[in-house]
Every structure is written in structure tokens, then in C-alpha cells.
Write a protein that holds these residues in place. Structure first.
Motif, short mmCIF file in Angstrom:
data_model
loop_
_atom_site.label_atom_id
_atom_site.label_comp_id
_atom_site.label_asym_id
_atom_site.label_seq_id
_atom_site.Cartn_x
_atom_site.Cartn_y
_atom_site.Cartn_z
N THR A 74 3.41 11.28 -4.22
CA THR A 74 3.07 12.49 -4.95
C THR A 74 2.51 13.52 -3.98
N LEU A 75 3.22 14.64 -3.85
CA LEU A 75 2.78 15.68 -2.94
C LEU A 75 2.56 16.96 -3.72
N ASP A 76 2.73 18.08 -3.07
CA ASP A 76 2.48 19.37 -3.70
C ASP A 76 3.49 19.60 -4.82
N ASP A 77 2.99 19.71 -6.07
CA ASP A 77 3.88 19.83 -7.22
C ASP A 77 4.57 21.19 -7.29
N ARG B 173 6.16 19.52 2.86
CA ARG B 173 5.45 19.29 1.61
C ARG B 173 4.06 18.76 1.88
N CYS B 174 3.12 19.13 1.02
CA CYS B 174 1.71 18.77 1.21
C CYS B 174 1.27 17.73 0.19
N ILE B 175 0.24 17.00 0.55
CA ILE B 175 -0.36 16.04 -0.37
C ILE B 175 -1.33 16.78 -1.28
N THR B 176 -1.48 16.32 -2.51
CA THR B 176 -2.37 16.99 -3.47
C THR B 176 -3.73 16.31 -3.51
N ARG B 177 -4.71 17.03 -4.01
CA ARG B 177 -6.05 16.46 -4.12
C ARG B 177 -6.06 15.30 -5.10
N SER B 178 -5.29 15.38 -6.17
CA SER B 178 -5.26 14.29 -7.14
C SER B 178 -4.72 13.00 -6.51
N THR B 179 -3.74 13.14 -5.60
CA THR B 179 -3.21 11.98 -4.90
C THR B 179 -4.26 11.39 -3.98
N VAL B 180 -5.02 12.24 -3.29
CA VAL B 180 -6.11 11.77 -2.43
C VAL B 180 -7.15 11.03 -3.26
N ASN B 181 -7.44 11.55 -4.44
CA ASN B 181 -8.42 10.92 -5.32
C ASN B 181 -7.97 9.51 -5.71
N ARG B 182 -6.69 9.36 -6.07
CA ARG B 182 -6.17 8.05 -6.44
C ARG B 182 -6.18 7.10 -5.24
N VAL C 227 0.87 -1.17 0.00
CA VAL C 227 0.00 0.00 0.00
C VAL C 227 0.91 1.22 0.00
N THR C 228 0.40 2.32 -0.50
CA THR C 228 1.21 3.53 -0.56
C THR C 228 1.04 4.35 0.71
N LYS C 229 1.96 5.27 0.90
CA LYS C 229 1.87 6.17 2.05
C LYS C 229 0.60 6.99 2.00
N SER C 230 0.23 7.45 0.83
CA SER C 230 -0.97 8.27 0.71
C SER C 230 -2.22 7.46 1.00
N THR D 5 -15.52 15.53 1.78
CA THR D 5 -15.21 15.63 0.36
C THR D 5 -13.71 15.36 0.20
N GLN D 6 -13.28 15.14 -1.03
CA GLN D 6 -11.86 14.91 -1.27
C GLN D 6 -11.04 16.14 -0.89
N GLN D 7 -11.60 17.32 -1.09
CA GLN D 7 -10.88 18.54 -0.72
C GLN D 7 -10.74 18.66 0.79
N GLU D 8 -11.78 18.26 1.52
CA GLU D 8 -11.72 18.31 2.98
C GLU D 8 -10.69 17.33 3.52
N ILE D 9 -10.59 16.15 2.90
CA ILE D 9 -9.56 15.19 3.31
C ILE D 9 -8.18 15.76 3.03
N THR D 10 -8.02 16.36 1.85
CA THR D 10 -6.73 16.96 1.49
C THR D 10 -6.33 18.05 2.47
N ASP D 11 -7.26 18.94 2.77
CA ASP D 11 -6.97 20.03 3.71
C ASP D 11 -6.67 19.49 5.10
N GLY D 12 -7.42 18.48 5.52
CA GLY D 12 -7.21 17.90 6.84
C GLY D 12 -5.85 17.24 6.96
N LEU D 13 -5.44 16.51 5.94
CA LEU D 13 -4.14 15.84 5.96
C LEU D 13 -2.99 16.84 5.93
N ASN D 14 -3.21 17.98 5.31
CA ASN D 14 -2.13 18.96 5.16
C ASN D 14 -2.00 19.92 6.34
#
Length: 209
Positions: A195-198, A117-126, A74-77, A99-108
Motif C-alpha cells: 500500500t503506497l500513495d493512494d 510511488r510513496c508509502i503512506t502514513r497509514s501503511t507505516v502505522n500498520r 513479512v511485508t515490504k513496508s 513520529t510516524q510522520q517522520e518515518i513516512t517522510d524519511g522513507l519517501n
């Protein structure tokens, strides 16, 4: 100890009956029944950090999760998204309203506080997509995620059984459907996804050996 208490109470009640009978020689009384009352022992509560209560997790799954992490299955994300969602369940439902954005904001939240470095929403989606394939999560409408309550549940056993019964009906009583089939399944080898903040440069990696 409970048996000793019963004997003491029984002896006291029988003694009172015998004494009453002796005072009235012409009357013979039959013992109709014996009742016992126990004091309720005070229950202690768990002392948990924070104000979000606690959940119950499968010991098998927590060890399995650690094994998957070591094996890079499993991946870190994926781990981070799952743990964040698991900690945000609405009590007694197995559902987290994110929402995926709320998860992203919460993790960051912590990463932003220390400038990491922050995780991106696209990574959360995957990650959510992969976790649904593993059978750890299930999408449950817009902004709602259902957790596999056989792995992690916030609530008592009666509430969990009610959720499981609903899931069984929704999935046509299929023993291979959610929440019974738990992956990653054999042959699903995952690559390490960091994959984090590009907008920030990747960390320098050093090779040894």
C-alpha cells in the motif's frame, strides 16, 4: 612473539642484576620483581558510508530477515520501516526518536526525488503495529520507538547490557517478554502489503504461466 619479548626483557634485566652483583663481591642482591611494558597498538576505525556511524546487527537475524522476505512472512513496508528505525538509533540507548510522520517522510525521500510511488502514513502505522507484535520494536512514549537491541544495536557491549537490564526490570523479568520473544511466530503468515500513495494509480501487473 609475546613470549619471546618477555624472554628478551627478562634476560636484559637479569644481566644487569648479575653485572651489578659482580661489581660488588660482598653484596648479594635478590631479584625483587620484573615489570614489562607494552606499546599500545594503534586502532583502526571502520570506514562506513555516510555520517551516521554504524550499528551492530545479529548475523542470525539478518539471515532470518532475508528468509522471511522470501517466504512473504513479512511485508515490504514492515522491512522498510524496521530498517529505517534501526538506522536512526540514538547511540547507546536502543531508542529512535521518530513520529510516524517522520518515518513516512524519511522513507519517501528517494521516491519523491525520482518521482516514484510513496508509502503512506497509514501503511507505516500498520507496519509499526506488526513489528511490535513480532518483538522487533516497542513503543516508548510519544515520538519514541525502542528497538530490540538483541537484533540491532548502536553502541558497545556495556551499553547494550545496561539497556537489556533496564528492559528486564521493566518487563518483570519475564523471559517471554520483549526483547526475548522474536517473531513472526509460527502460523503468522503475512500478505504482501504494498500500500503506497493512494493518489497514484496502481502499477500494472502481468500474470505469467
Amino acid at each position: 612473539m609475546g613470549f619471546d619479548d618477555i624472554l628478551v626483557a627478562l634476560g636484559q634485566q637479569l644481566g644487569e642484576t648479575v653485572e651489578s652483583t659482580q661489581q660488588s663481591p660482598g653484596a648479594r642482591k635478590k631479584l625483587k620483581g620484573v615489570t614489562f611494558e607494552y606499546e599500545q597498538e594503534p586502532r583502526t576505525v571502520h570506514d562506513m558510508a555516510g555520517d551516521q556511524g554504524y550499528s551492530i546487527a545479529s548475523n542470525w537475524f539478518t539471515q532470518f530477515l532475508a528468509q522471511l522476505a522470501v517466504a512473504n512472512s513479512v511485508t515490504k513496508s514492515e522491512m522498510c520501516v524496521f530498517l529505517y528505525v534501526a538506522g536512526g538509533q540514538i547511540a547507546g540507548t536502543g531508542i529512535a526518536q521518530y513520529t510516524q510522520q517522520e518515518i513516512t517522510d524519511g522513507l519517501n525521500k528517494e521516491a519523491r526525488r525520482i518521482g516514484a510511488r510513496c508509502i503512506t502514513r497509514s501503511t507505516v502505522n500498520r507496519a509499526i503495529k506488526a513489528l511490535c507484535e513480532y518483538g522487533w520494536l516497542e513503543k516508548h512514549g510519544n515520538g519514541r520507538i525502542r528497538l530490540n537491541v538483541r537484533l540491532w544495536f548502536r553502541g558497545n557491549s556495556a551499553a547494550q547490557q545496561a539497556v537489556l537490564a533496564d528492559l528486564d526490570r521493566e518487563h518483570g523479568h519475564d523471559p517471554e517478554a520483549f526483547p526475548h520473544r522474536i517473531g513472526p511466530h509460527r502460523g503468522e503468515q503475512q500478505t504482501l502489503d504494498l500500500t503506497l500513495d493512494d493518489t497514484q494509480p496502481p502499477a500494472r501487473q502481468e500474470r505469467t504461466g
